[in-house]
Design an enzyme around this catalytic site. Sequence first.
Site, mmCIF file in Angstrom:
data_model
loop_
_atom_site.group_PDB
_atom_site.id
_atom_site.type_symbol
_atom_site.label_atom_id
_atom_site.label_comp_id
_atom_site.label_asym_id
_atom_site.label_seq_id
_atom_site.Cartn_x
_atom_site.Cartn_y
_atom_site.Cartn_z
ATOM 1 C CB SER A 179 2.194 -35.672 -2.856
ATOM 2 O OG SER A 179 3.166 -36.536 -2.326
ATOM 3 C CD GLU B 206 -0.349 30.066 -2.582
ATOM 4 O OE1 GLU B 206 0.612 30.171 -3.367
ATOM 5 O OE2 GLU B 206 -0.197 29.849 -1.365
#
Length: 841
Positions: free
Chosen positions: A493, A106
């Site tokens: 139930s 870079e």
Amino acid sequence: MTPASGRQNIDPRNANRRRDKNPWKVVVITLVTLGVVALLAVFGYVTYLYASLPKVDRLADYRPPIVSQVFGDDGSLVGEFYLERRIVVPVEKIPRKLIQAFVAAEDSNFYQHKGLDYLGIARAAVKNLLSMRKKEGASTITQQVAKSMLLTSEKSFARKFKEAILATRMEKMLSKDDILYIYLNQIYLGGGAYGVQVAAETYFGKNVEQLSLAEMAMLAGLPKAPNSYSPIKHLDRARERQAYVLERMVREGYVTQAEADHARATPIVVRSMKKVNSEQSAYFLEHIRIKLEETYGMDRLYKEGLKIYTTMNAEMQKGAFDAVVNGLKNVDKRQGFRGAVKYLGETEVDNFSKKVEDGIDTASLKQGSTYQGVVTAVDPAKGDATVRVGDRTGTISRKNMAWAGKVQLVNAWGKQEGKGKTLPLGSVVFVSVLTPDVNKQGAIFALDQEPEAQAAVVALDPLTGAVKAMVGGYDFRRSQFNRAVQAKRNPGSAFKPIIYAAALDKGLTAATTFDDSPVEYEGGGDKAWKPKNYDNIYRGIVTMREALTNSINVVSVKILEQIGVGAAIDYAKKLGITSPLAANLTLALGSSSVTPLELTSAYAVFASGGYRTTPYFITKVEDADGKILEETAPPVIPTFTNQSTATLTNADLPPATGAVPGGGAVPAIAPETAYIITNLMESVVTSGTGQRARALGRPVAGKTGTTNDMKDAWFVGYVPQLVAGVWVGYDQERSLGAGGSGGQAAAPIWTEFMQRALAGIPVKNFTQPADITFATINVRTGRLAREGSPGAIQECFVAGTEPTAYDGEQDIPAAEENASDSDGLPEWVRAGRLPRRSESR
């Protein structure tokens, strides 16, 4: 006329005027004026830019947004909250070769320049001029840090000018290592990774200090185009970029040619260190995220690196997620194959597949995962189909689509009209991966489909209220609605144990008998209400145990009628039910909607021996410096054995209704009642509607629930150490169809989850309180029976409530009665405390 008379008289003033009109002089003056104005403008603009520049000194205390981490009950990482996934590492921890790789790739003059690389600028300008386009940039690492940390990403001359000024300022204030520290922790490297540490985890499953030279060079090649050079998606391009970085490192003298050659030849293994599986924990994490954001705000939660400690057990959470996925697929497949999702033309396949590939974040397809694919070839004779998933291909054999029934494979493009299910070319279908692909070829798939039904699972520690696992639906990405805590559905139930427990506290026993025969109640209008049993079978005289074991509706209604609807509602509130409840007899059949967390918490009261706790998810929150921001201590529930009855020592207990303030624990019902209702629900598992749960091979109590037309399926059950509830249904209520009962749709999910959750947890019996006794009774009369009598069973009672006479004999009045008030409730129940021995008889 004399000669003199022909001369013209010249006025000196006119001559000067003509000289003053010299055009060159005007041009010069104009240019000078414009130049002065331009210089003043430039000076003013530069002055303005300097005045508007951010201060560089704030970089000296670099504090980027960092991940807030979520930990499970064993301290393992289970989740993360972040805007940018970044883990900051000191520059000393970053390998020198990795730093050199980035510098070589870079900014090769990084250690020589003072923020701007003038030689690089000139070189880039020449190349760009020759190519007539921007082919090369000349930003230094320092400029990149300035842009990332101090400026916006706008593309303008002003921004570049600011960037240059800031870069020179940074070089004066910060050391080269300081700049590299910021750069290597700040930079985006693709795959959602910010900084070199997370990138090392994302691509190679390593910490940054463990990287090889080959891996370092590959990471250093990413900044130019992170997605294009991703090792996960484009390993060939990543290797080309890696070679470039290694060549630059050799040129700069950072490595030898031999080292570079060895690195280039080193095999690259792409393997993500996935610390958390956000998919399986998404509903749990979202639930706590909402609370945390309300308490601490977005910035603090997403940027300041909070440490959040939760009650979640990672293995239980994974088990809950897998159980929901597997269970819903089984429920869905029982309804049959719905056909292709859609049909593509031949020219549409590439674009569709590209979108699928973009969503795949692994080098190869995950075994067991489900993807969308396109049928690209068929062999009707063999019954095989070739399916393209992104850039990969695989096959589905006839065997691996057998569940779908008779599916016709058609060697033609587009939807085929006619009867039956067809799979022509271009059919978009879901496939699950049986064998992953190798080099994007040769995967083995099974035909699949996404369930339309939803499910919820919630599991908690009954002694503390700590939520150990929670799943709120099939796929959080598809729907963020958390059905575990937000969906109120009829429990059917599964609500009956609450009615039965209320009846026990009203003086009924497990041996109390009722007539299971049709009954009719007057309604508010002209129509009467006739409750029916689920199986349309009426059994005559049955005990409460038999009624609950077989989930007999008529008896449940008669029990509620006897104890009173108001008493049952009050009792449900004592167990922690906060949703409104219908004040009529349909409550016995679970007609009032509750959330899965609500109902599961109520069952936890039975599992804990009668104590009610408030479910909680977060145990502690710390800031990045370790300062405790909040902490929740788990409640301490007194333990008891069959030789003693527990008593509480803390005074001024909160009232036994509603939520428990501060996450404490309060006695809600008598331990004897909790034990007897648990014992009754053990029968549901051993010989009733919940027999699928017997697969656990340990003492289990639980109850199924199925609503009208099978719109909701439930199973809630527990062992002494863990209680869990499961709901299955459609968001827009409709029948689950064949196999949609609680025992068939919900119980298998519950059982699969509990098998995973209880692995390694010792088998334990439910603790029997001291005042519990057993007697042999006749199940048809509820009276005492001789040993060996036909139909005689051992039944449990609170001591003093067991029958005192055999069949044909008159009961002996109890010597002692419970002290009670006009509402019929024992005084200790109304007071919200445990009973004294004399009161429990």
